[in-house]
Design an enzyme around this catalytic site. Structure first.
Site, PDB file in Angstrom:
ATOM      1  N   HIS A 134      -8.050 -27.790  17.956  1.00  0.00           N
ATOM      2  CA  HIS A 134      -7.411 -27.123  19.031  1.00  0.00           C
ATOM      3  C   HIS A 134      -6.065 -26.491  18.451  1.00  0.00           C
ATOM      4  CE1 HIS A 134      -9.411 -30.710  20.728  1.00  0.00           C
ATOM      5  NE2 HIS A 134      -9.100 -30.115  21.969  1.00  0.00           N
ATOM      6  N   ASP A 145      -3.476 -28.817  17.447  1.00  0.00           N
ATOM      7  CA  ASP A 145      -3.813 -29.834  16.352  1.00  0.00           C
ATOM      8  C   ASP A 145      -3.180 -29.138  15.196  1.00  0.00           C
ATOM      9  OD1 ASP A 145      -5.402 -31.199  18.346  1.00  0.00           O
ATOM     10  OD2 ASP A 145      -7.337 -30.050  17.487  1.00  0.00           O
TER      11      ASP A 145
END
Ligand code: XLS
Ligand code: NI
Ligand code: NI
Length: 441
Positions: free
Chosen positions: A107, A110
């Site tokens: 993501h 992340d």
């Protein structure tokens, strides 16, 4: 692939994990996953295209609703978010290359923490993706897919693309544009949408039709933008029935296939199916795979396992060889995964607190997949299974059954044939089929 260790080695004492075979007593070796071994016309590496998920392995601390995290991740020690992001990436690439895994998935946030504004977050993403590009080049590791986290920040509490407030939808649009830019820059082969909060909690305050229309509009816009930037990969929807929303719009494979067809998105979008999401929807994983395959939309897998005694997304590492063998019966017969791979969307248990546990978890998952593949391949190539399955439908292969399939009969014709026929009881032989699978365990 090349072993890639940054300024600091985060997993000292652990080298490259190799295939040693089932007799090996070395827990840091593969017993079944042998990347170059051919199974049918593809190597194991080509069948699976394994990926490590950035969120669970390098960011997940193991917290649950009853207690805080238990994992101490040394790469998260730096106070400065950009330095922390680079350390995390060093750890990630060291881990991935030690395991010989060819892909990773992330993501947006992340990779690096979200900042206070879209513009500041974009700047951070640009910096860390410059670094990722170098890391990918050094190691040969590739990006299977990128996605945007449209569910953690409180602004998305009522949804992102389906939020009743347009300003939130627009903010989500900005975020997805940046996540697409990052994915394209890194040569990502797919882009995933998992709609965690694209759903609702109470119908009393929800206009469902409006929200689903908005979701389709949003996805079409993302598709058009990415295509205009030269992205050729698949867009993938990852169904899940609930959690965190009570009712999620992308409930299961059948719902998503219907949605994509209804909104004319089926040419660009396919499915990323997760084992534990299937079981939450009261389906088997293989059922979900088959639905997607039958729609020509079986692209990718989020590998994990649920717990049969409880009803949430436990994201355990896959170990159920039998379940995976049944899954590969479907995948192999469908001709493989279209453009995707097998991403370990799985986390070690809260009490698995050593860094070495991440290795055991991935090794076990890869071995379970390898074993499932070998079983399924044997069943399809050595057993009478394909013939038995075909034989159940033999009455449609010729004569009037064939005419029925070809659309050459009307209901009156069918009724006339019905009058002449005397149907007999034909056993479905479920146990016989089950025994065939066990024979190749
Ligand atoms: C959560 C989902 C999520 C997606 C990516 O249940 O599995 O991790 O895979 O957003
Ligand atoms: Ni997932
Ligand atoms: Ni999940």
């Amino acid at each position: 692939m090349k072993l890639t260790i940054g300024a600091k080695e985060y997993f000292p004492g652990i080298g490259e994990i190799k295939y040693e075979g089932r007799e090996s007593q070395n827990p840091l070796s593969f017993k079944w996953y042998d990347a170059d071994r051919k199974v049918g016309d593809k190597t194991m590496a080509e069948h699976f295209r394994f990926a490590v998920s950035y969120w669970h392995s390098f960011g997940g601390l193991g917290g649950d609703p009853f207690g805080p995290g238990t994992r101490i991740l040394p790469w998260l020690a730096a106070a400065d978010p950009e330095k922390r992001a680079r350390d995390k990436m060093d750890a990630a690439f060291e881990f991935i290359t030690k395991l010989g895994i060819p892909f990773y998935c992330f993501h947006d946030y992340d990779l690096v923490d979200e900042a206070d504004s879209l513009a500041a977050s974009e700047k951070r993403l640009q910096a860390i993706t410059d670094y990722a590009l170098e890391k990918q080049k050094d190691s040969g590791v590739k990006l299977l897919w990128g996605t945007a986290n449209l569910f953690s920040h409180p602004r998305y509490m009522n949804g992102a693309a389906t939020n009743p407030d347009f300003t939130v939808v627009a903010y989500a649009g900005g975020q997805v544009k940046h996540a697409l830019d990052a994915t394209i820059k890194l040569g990502g082969e797919n882009y995933v949408f998992w709609g965690g909060r694209e759903g609702y909690m109470s119908l009393l305050n929800t206009n469902m039709k409006k929200e689903v229309d908005h979701l389709a509009r949003f996805l079409g816009m993302a598709r058009d933008y990415a295509r205009s930037q030269g992205f050729r990969g698949h867009f993938l929807i990852e169904p899940k029935p609930a959690e965190p929303s009570k009712h999620q719009y992308d409930f299961d494979a059948a719902t998503v296939c219907g949605f994509l067809n209804e909104y004319e998105l089926a040419n660009d979008f396919k499915l990323n199916l997760e084992v534990n999401h299937a079981t939450l929807a009261q389906h088997t994983f293989q059922h979900e795979l088959q639905v997607a395959a039958d729609h020509g939309m079986l692209a990718s897998i989020d590998a994990n396992r649920g717990d049969y005694q409880n009803g949430w997304d436990t994201d355990q590492f896959p170990t159920n060889v039998y379940e995976l063998a049944e899954a590969f019966l479907v995948i192999l017969q469908a001709g493989g995964l279209q453009g995707g791979g097998v991403n370990f969307d799985a986390k070690v248990r809260r009490n698995s607190t050593d860094l070495i546990d991440m290795f055991y978890a991935h090794i076990g998952g890869m071995d379970a997949f390898a074993r499932g593949l070998l079983m399924a391949h044997d069943v399809l190539t050595k057993s009478e299974y394909p013939d038995l399955l075909k034989a159940r439908y033999a009455s449609f292969d010729s004569g009037e059954g064939k005419k029925f399939e070809d659309g050459a009969l009307g209901l009156e014709d069918l009724a006339a044939i019905g009058h002449k026929s005397s149907p007999k009881m034909t056993s479905g032989r479920q146990e016989y089929f089950e025994n065939l699978l066990n024979q190749y365990l």
